[in-house]
Design a protein around this motif. Structure first.
Motif, PDB file in Angstrom:
ATOM      1  N   SER A 180      31.006  36.710  41.827  1.00 45.41           N
ATOM      2  CA  SER A 180      31.620  36.732  43.150  1.00 45.41           C
ATOM      3  C   SER A 180      31.429  35.372  43.831  1.00 45.41           C
ATOM      4  CB  SER A 180      30.991  37.822  44.011  1.00 45.41           C
ATOM      5  OG  SER A 180      29.633  37.503  44.282  1.00 45.41           O
ATOM      6  N   ASP A 181      32.242  35.124  44.841  1.00 47.48           N
ATOM      7  CA  ASP A 181      32.112  33.890  45.607  1.00 47.48           C
ATOM      8  C   ASP A 181      30.746  33.813  46.285  1.00 47.48           C
ATOM      9  OD1 ASP A 181      34.649  33.083  44.882  1.00 47.48           O
ATOM     10  OD2 ASP A 181      35.596  33.850  46.711  1.00 47.48           O
ATOM     11  N   ASP A 182      30.233  34.959  46.740  1.00 50.41           N
ATOM     12  CA  ASP A 182      28.915  34.976  47.396  1.00 50.41           C
ATOM     13  C   ASP A 182      27.814  34.574  46.422  1.00 50.41           C
ATOM     14  OD1 ASP A 182      29.983  35.718  49.802  1.00 50.41           O
ATOM     15  OD2 ASP A 182      29.519  37.860  49.589  1.00 50.41           O
ATOM     16  N   LEU A 183      27.887  35.090  45.202  1.00 50.07           N
ATOM     17  CA  LEU A 183      26.865  34.754  44.216  1.00 50.07           C
ATOM     18  C   LEU A 183      26.918  33.272  43.871  1.00 50.07           C
ATOM     19  CD1 LEU A 183      24.607  35.658  42.337  1.00 50.07           C
ATOM     20  CD2 LEU A 183      26.348  36.249  40.630  1.00 50.07           C
ATOM     21  N   LYS A 184      28.114  32.741  43.693  1.00 50.39           N
ATOM     22  CA  LYS A 184      28.240  31.310  43.400  1.00 50.39           C
ATOM     23  C   LYS A 184      27.736  30.465  44.573  1.00 50.39           C
ATOM     24  CE  LYS A 184      32.587  31.835  42.097  1.00 50.39           C
ATOM     25  NZ  LYS A 184      33.957  31.516  41.633  1.00 50.39           N
ATOM     26  N   ALA A 185      28.007  30.928  45.781  1.00 53.57           N
ATOM     27  CA  ALA A 185      27.533  30.191  46.958  1.00 53.57           C
ATOM     28  C   ALA A 185      26.009  30.177  47.018  1.00 53.57           C
ATOM     29  CB  ALA A 185      28.108  30.818  48.232  1.00 53.57           C
ATOM     30  N   ASN A 186      25.384  31.275  46.621  1.00 52.38           N
ATOM     31  CA  ASN A 186      23.921  31.339  46.608  1.00 52.38           C
ATOM     32  C   ASN A 186      23.341  30.324  45.616  1.00 52.38           C
ATOM     33  OD1 ASN A 186      23.837  33.345  48.528  1.00 52.38           O
ATOM     34  ND2 ASN A 186      23.740  35.028  47.032  1.00 52.38           N
ATOM     35  N   TRP A 187      23.944  30.265  44.426  1.00 58.44           N
ATOM     36  CA  TRP A 187      23.466  29.299  43.429  1.00 58.44           C
ATOM     37  C   TRP A 187      23.729  27.872  43.892  1.00 58.44           C
ATOM     38  CZ3 TRP A 187      20.065  29.884  39.804  1.00 58.44           C
ATOM     39  CH2 TRP A 187      19.884  31.134  39.196  1.00 58.44           C
ATOM     40  N   GLN A 188      24.873  27.658  44.521  1.00 57.67           N
ATOM     41  CA  GLN A 188      25.207  26.304  44.981  1.00 57.67           C
ATOM     42  C   GLN A 188      24.264  25.858  46.086  1.00 57.67           C
ATOM     43  OE1 GLN A 188      29.432  25.942  45.680  1.00 57.67           O
ATOM     44  NE2 GLN A 188      29.403  24.033  44.523  1.00 57.67           N
ATOM     45  N   ASP A 256      24.899  36.115  36.759  1.00 59.99           N
ATOM     46  CA  ASP A 256      24.338  34.817  37.124  1.00 59.99           C
ATOM     47  C   ASP A 256      24.754  33.746  36.122  1.00 59.99           C
ATOM     48  OD1 ASP A 256      22.941  35.395  39.527  1.00 59.99           O
ATOM     49  OD2 ASP A 256      21.359  36.371  38.387  1.00 59.99           O
ATOM     50  N   ALA A 259      28.207  32.671  36.946  1.00 63.92           N
ATOM     51  CA  ALA A 259      28.213  31.797  38.117  1.00 63.92           C
ATOM     52  C   ALA A 259      27.801  30.377  37.740  1.00 63.92           C
ATOM     53  CB  ALA A 259      27.284  32.358  39.188  1.00 63.92           C
TER      54      ALA A 259
END
Length: 373
Positions: A180-188, A256, A259
């Motif tokens: 999800s975009d939220d998960l990618k944002a967390n990693w970023q 993960d 992502a």
């Protein structure tokens, strides 16, 4: 038609590269009217005998292990029972006890073996095992190498070239979730700078000691996702070198991993020994359209990552060359601009599971027809 796959381990006990290959064949071949069974060993055979994506994962009791080889008396009876109802027996090499099982109890059915790797580490025991290995490989109807590179570089396969063909390993994109975009944002947010990614078990042949040495001259983060027996030693190496750009993530789940594959600048895979026979992590990187850096070790890694097309291939255990390749990727020159496009196309054309499954299904049909005639 019914096919029996035989290997030392399988889901849910383990789900590594060979296991994922078996899964892709068993799942995909359902579309061709082929039912599959998988026989492997387990310390808890009752609990771990399960249905998995349309096929049964049967387990025999693991009695003990020696030199990475599982032994079992229980598997003899299970092999006999399952091979009776099979039209084709499909072995996955290497597993020396499997060779013995086949030689002592021939299934009386057409047989094929996918030759995933030479035996590299156990050189002393290999001398004792060679006669059995050659008898086993000589008795099966067909041998499958997983890349033309491995067929050309394996001394063992050269001795059976007349019965060997190449079917590259492929993966099914449908088995991989998208983050999800939220998960990618967390990693970023956690790693805001451009980064290189490694995913895999931290084993002796993965060349991660060279990657850490190269990190001294790389001005980007390097994320290492995975666990394994080399973890403590590698972390000590990073600490001694005082590196701040190498990050150990531990094991990551599929979401993960997806992502991280989407976000990484490139995928780095520094395996330096022939124990790395193919590199399914490279196939995953190609699936996500990521440029790759790997080492020339005469195996399928250079079939998946084609030098100058999908990425860069460097000599093994050469930290300077590895660092240089990573810096070239970082600079995003015209030289590397097309690597992601060609990596994705290479996956679509060659490395997707559809082609692999179709070719195995045709092979099963030919073997079964020859047996009838």
């Amino acid at each position: 038609m019914r096919v029996l796959h035989v290997f030392k381990t399988y889901y849910p006990d383990t789900f590594g590269g060979v296991e994922r290959t078996i899964h892709a064949i068993a799942k995909g071949s359902l579309a061709y009217g082929i039912q599959s069974d998988v026989l492997s060993l387990s310390r808890d055979p009752i609990a771990n005998t399960v249905e998995f994506d349309g096929h049964m994962a049967h387990k025999a009791k693991l009695d003990f292990e020696f030199a990475s080889t599982g032994f079992s008396l229980d598997v003899i009876a299970k092999f006999k029972a399952l091979s009776v109802r099979a039209d084709v027996v499909h072995y996955h090499f290497p597993w020396p006890f499997m060779d013995l099982l086949h030689v002592l109890h021939p299934p009386g059915k057409p047989s094929v073996v996918t030759y995933h790797s030479d035996i590299v580490k156990q050189k002393l025991l290999l001398r004792l095992y060679k006669p059995l290995m050659h008898r086993f490989l000589g008795s099966v109807d067909r041998i499958i190498a997983t890349s033309p590179n491995y067929l050309e570089s394996s001394e063992v396969l050269q001795g059976f070239r007349d019965k060997t063909e190449v079917i590259p390993i492929g993966l099914d994109e449908a088995d991989y979730p998208r983050a999800s975009d939220d998960l990618k944002a967390n990693w970023q947010a956690r790693f805001p700078k451009p980064f290189f990614l490694f995913v895999g078990v931290l084993r002796y042949y993965k060349g991660l000691h060279t990657l850490i040495e190269a990190a001294k001259d790389v001005y980007a983060d390097i994320l290492i996702a995975g666990e394994g027996p080399m973890e403590s030693e590698l972390k000590d190496q990073v600490a001694r070198a005082g590196l701040t750009n190498v990050h150990f993530l531990g094991g990551v789940n599929d979401l993960d991993k997806a992502a991280l594959l989407e976000l990484c600048m490139a995928f780095v895979f520094p395996s330096h020994l022939r124990s790395e026979a193919y590199g399914l992590s490279l196939v995953e990187a190609a699936m996500f359209g990521k440029p790759m850096i790997s080492c020339e070790i005469g195996t399928g890694t250079s079939f998946v990552n084609k030098d100058g097309q999908t990425g860069i291939v460097v000599p093994p255990q050469n930290a300077r060359a590895l660092a240089g390749a990573m810096m070239r990727m970082s600079e995003k020159t015209a030289e590397v601009a097309d690597y992601p496009i060609y990596a994705r196309q290479h996956y679509v054309d060659i490395l997707a599971s559809k082609s692999m499954v179709e070719r195995y299904s045709v092979l099963y049909g030919k073997l079964s027809l020859c047996a009838v005639n």
